[in-house]
Design an enzyme around this catalytic site. Structure first.
Site: not given
Lengths: 280, 175
Positions: B37, B102
């Site tokens: 990222h 999650k």
């Protein structure tokens, strides 16, 4: 004196690294089964079913329970009547970690420096804790620690005036703030007392206890039980999506401390609470 | 009964999903976690293209364990999503429609999900062996030197997930 070759320790560590990452302890598996029976949330039940299924698939396929196969924590209790041969014990432990993580397809999750962040590509170095104990045996415990839950762990230097109420409030605040992040259902390791560094290790060692083990001191046994009940009333639930299964256990370890201090640490583990011990 | 959704993940397909819905996902997803990222967004800010087309793409936050011989991939459960929050609004504004990870997300991410009609799915953390069985192929397409943190193109089939934040911004973590 009894001679022990460090190669034996290396091989034991390697085997424990693999076994802990693939086979979950019976105490945790049983706690998950029981939790599913008690769970009231539909989503929560389906998550606990997936967790049960995951344990079975890992066992059948040899694929690790969780892709985060952890930073390898190794606890060594070395009898003082042992003479170690064949090299430095720390090198042997790291060689065992290296062979397990490289040869048995475990994830390499360790960076050599916290800010430069280059992966060591073999999951070494392990975090090794050495204790010298009476006798002529070596007890080796391997506990690969995942960081989703490690990141949610906290420490506080409370004062004596904060007392038991302050300790309870801190433990509950840490769990509440962690919410769904540490992959609940969690196991909560609590350290109370000692020094700043010691209390964190107490909390980590508390996670090595069997979930069925009742604290030998009735005062702390009651506190463990009451904290567990309060945590499971928070409605965090499996994976943070609500329900009555937020924690599978709360385990407390204490140490003598200073007249001015009340250190407390909370080390959180996810439901993949991995640890195994062998004695040489 | 679980709903089935297959890629490409157009926003029309996602529009009526509600937080809490159980879904079986199939199609192409791209893996990216912390290091990928950071690099993808830094490169994009320097005018370089993303390593894959973001339009209606799915990103899965996972750093799998290595595949043993005969396996497609090793353990492959989700990692904590909040660590990707600083980069996620830019990724969503770039066209990504599905995020899989999650745990809860920050308010800027929820706003970006609403703004873009995207959906954030949660897989079960710690169920990496189970999820590995839903992955039919895996290919590293960028940042190979990052090892587990490389960007992979995965083909998934009936991967069990739960709608954690729907396109209206409703979240299972806020009750």
């Amino acid at each position: 004196m009894r001679d022990v070759n460090v190669d034996e320790i290396r091989d034991a560590v390697a085997e424990l690294c693999y076994e802990t990452n693939v086979f979950l302890g019976a105490d945790v598996t049983e706690a998950i089964h029981k939790a599913k029976e008690n769970e009231t949330s539909t989503v929560g039940i389906s998550i606990l079913e997936q967790i049960e299924h995951n344990i079975e698939i890992a066992e059948e396929t040899g694929i690790p329970l969780c892709q985060d196969t952890g930073l390898t924590c190794v606890f060594l209790e070395i009898g003082q009547e042992i003479s170690l041969k064949g090299g430095f014990i720390g090198d042997a432990v790291n060689e065992g970690v290296r062979s397990a993580y490289v040869d048995r397809y475990l994830r390499k999750s360790v960076v050599e420096n916290p800010l430069r962040r280059i992966n060591t590509n073999d999951n070494t170095p392990a975090h090794i804790v050495y204790d010298i104990v009476p006798g002529d045996r070596i007890k080796i415990t391997v506990a690969p620690k995942g960081y989703g839950s490690e990141n949610m762990s906290r420490i506080a230097m409370l004062t004596p005036a904060d007392g038991e109420i302050g300790v309870r409030r801190f433990v509950l605040d840490v769990v509440r703030n962690a919410g769904g992040k540490p992959c609940p259902p969690i196991v909560v390791g609590v350290g109370i007392g000692g020094t700043f560094d010691q209390v964190a290790q107490l909390a980590k060692r508390a996670l090595l206890k069997d979930l069925d083990e009742i604290h030998p001191d009735p005062y702390y046994a009651a506190m463990e039980q009451e904290l567990l009940e309060e945590i499971n009333e928070m409605d965090i639930g499996p994976q943070g999506m609500g329900g009555v299964t937020t924690a599978l256990g709360v385990k407390i370890m204490t140490a003598p401390t200073h007249i001015a201090g009340l250190p407390v640490a909370v080390n959180i583990n996810c439901h993949v609470c991995r640890h195994k011990t062998v004695v040489i | 009964m679980n709903r089935k959704i297959s890629g490409p993940f157009t926003k029309e397909k996602l529009a009526d999903l509600k937080a809490g819905d159980a879904v079986l996902l199939s199609g192409i997803v791209y893996t990216a976690r912390d290091a990928a990222h950071r690099r993808m967004t830094e490169e994009a800010n320097a005018g370089q293209p993303f390593p894959f087309d973001l339009t209606d793409a799915a990103i899965y936050y996972v750093g799998p364990s290595p595949a043993a011989p005969g396996q497609v991939i090793g353990s492959a459960g989700p990692t904590s999503s909040y660590r990707m929050d600083p980069y996620t609004p830019q990724i969503l504004d770039g066209g990504v429609s599905v995020l899989i990870g999650k745990g809860p997300r920050g308010p800027e991410v929820i706003d970006a999900i609403k703004r873009n009609g995207a959906v954030y799915f949660a897989a079960v953390g710690g169920a990496g062996a189970l999820i590995s069985q839903c992955i039919k192929s895996s290919e590293v397409i960028a940042y190979e030197e990052y090892g587990t943190e490389a960007v992979r193109k995965l083909e998934i089939e009936d991967m069990p997930v739960i709608v954690a934040i729907d396109s209206a911004g409703n979240s299972v973590y806020e009750r």
